[in-house]
Design a protein around this motif. Structure first.
Motif, mmCIF file in Angstrom:
data_model
loop_
_atom_site.group_PDB
_atom_site.id
_atom_site.type_symbol
_atom_site.label_atom_id
_atom_site.label_comp_id
_atom_site.label_asym_id
_atom_site.label_seq_id
_atom_site.Cartn_x
_atom_site.Cartn_y
_atom_site.Cartn_z
ATOM 1 N N UNK A 49 -4.528 10.051 -1.444
ATOM 2 C CA UNK A 49 -4.541 8.363 -2.910
ATOM 3 C C UNK A 49 -3.979 7.632 -1.685
ATOM 4 N N UNK A 50 -4.977 6.766 -1.703
ATOM 5 C CA UNK A 50 -4.127 5.077 -1.306
ATOM 6 C C UNK A 50 -4.093 4.169 -2.467
ATOM 7 N N UNK A 51 -2.961 3.829 -2.357
ATOM 8 C CA UNK A 51 -3.249 3.104 -3.887
ATOM 9 C C UNK A 51 -3.207 1.784 -3.103
ATOM 10 N N UNK A 52 -3.738 -0.033 -3.366
ATOM 11 C CA UNK A 52 -3.238 -0.865 -2.998
ATOM 12 C C UNK A 52 -2.915 -1.774 -3.721
ATOM 13 N N UNK A 53 -2.009 -2.713 -4.105
ATOM 14 C CA UNK A 53 -1.142 -3.252 -4.940
ATOM 15 C C UNK A 53 -1.195 -5.088 -4.382
ATOM 16 N N UNK A 106 0.718 -0.742 -0.247
ATOM 17 C CA UNK A 106 0.244 0.035 -0.167
ATOM 18 C C UNK A 106 1.195 1.387 -0.047
ATOM 19 N N UNK A 107 0.774 2.277 -0.877
ATOM 20 C CA UNK A 107 0.888 3.531 -0.876
ATOM 21 C C UNK A 107 0.090 4.411 -0.499
ATOM 22 N N UNK A 108 0.709 5.640 0.807
ATOM 23 C CA UNK A 108 -0.052 6.687 0.541
ATOM 24 C C UNK A 108 0.477 8.215 0.486
#
Length: 187
Positions: A120-124, A111-113
């Motif tokens: 933005x919070x991206x979960x891969x 996860x990257x915020x």
């Protein structure tokens, strides 16, 4: 009575239960901030860039390179004001936005915020990570930092970058993902 062979393994039962939105809470996810050196580098770089622009403008207006007409003075002052405001805006942004950059590595996802006004919070999912790179420019190299680029399966370009990681942490994250991306498919 039949015996179970010793090499026989019982697969865990697949479940796919319905979750309510109240059960999903990313706010409690333990996020790790990036290195404070990243903000320092951005502040120094931004101040240097503003100073270089001011020096260039001074060289052009000093008469060393060519003479400017008298009526150009308001434009010169406007140029200095523009450089000052742009540099100050950039510095203020990095003071407040860089500490908000965080990441979290969990068992099955990365996860990257980021973001100051627009968060933005991206979960891969680790299973969907196709490729992962560590990038280091000359400034990052000197500071002992790295940027981790995560590429998603089916994506044309990288999915997201995690900048400002301590180099050893970036290597550990990359190695963990490489070691576990195939294991995630077995679950």
């Amino acid at each position: 009575m039949s015996e179970t062979p010793s090499n026989f393994t019982v697969e865990p039962e697949f479940t796919n239960k319905t979750l309510s939105v109240t059960e999903i809470n990313t706010a409690t996810m333990a996020m790790t901030p990036i290195s404070p050196k990243y903000r320092q580098i951005n502040l120094i770089w931004g101040a240097c860039f503003g100073a270089v622009l001011a020096i260039i403008l001074t060289l052009f207006t000093s008469g060393i390179i060519f003479d400017l007409p008298e009526n150009a003075r308001p434009y010169v002052i406007g140029g200095y004001v523009f450089i000052a405001i742009s540099t100050l805006r950039n510095l203020i942004y990095h003071v407040f936005a860089d500490p908000l950059i965080q990441y979290a590595l969990r068992e099955h996802d990365l996860n990257y915020q980021s973001g100051l006004i627009f968060r933005s919070l991206v979960s891969q999912p680790i299973l969907r990570i196709q490729h992962i790179e560590i990038r280091r420019g000359p400034i990052e190299l000197q500071a002992g930092l790295a940027t981790l680029q995560v590429f998603s399966a089916g994506g044309v370009s990288h999915t997201f970058n995690i900048p400002g990681l301590v180099y050893e942490d970036a290597v550990s994250l990359r190695q963990f993902i490489l070691d576990h991306k195939d294991l995630a498919a077995d679950v």
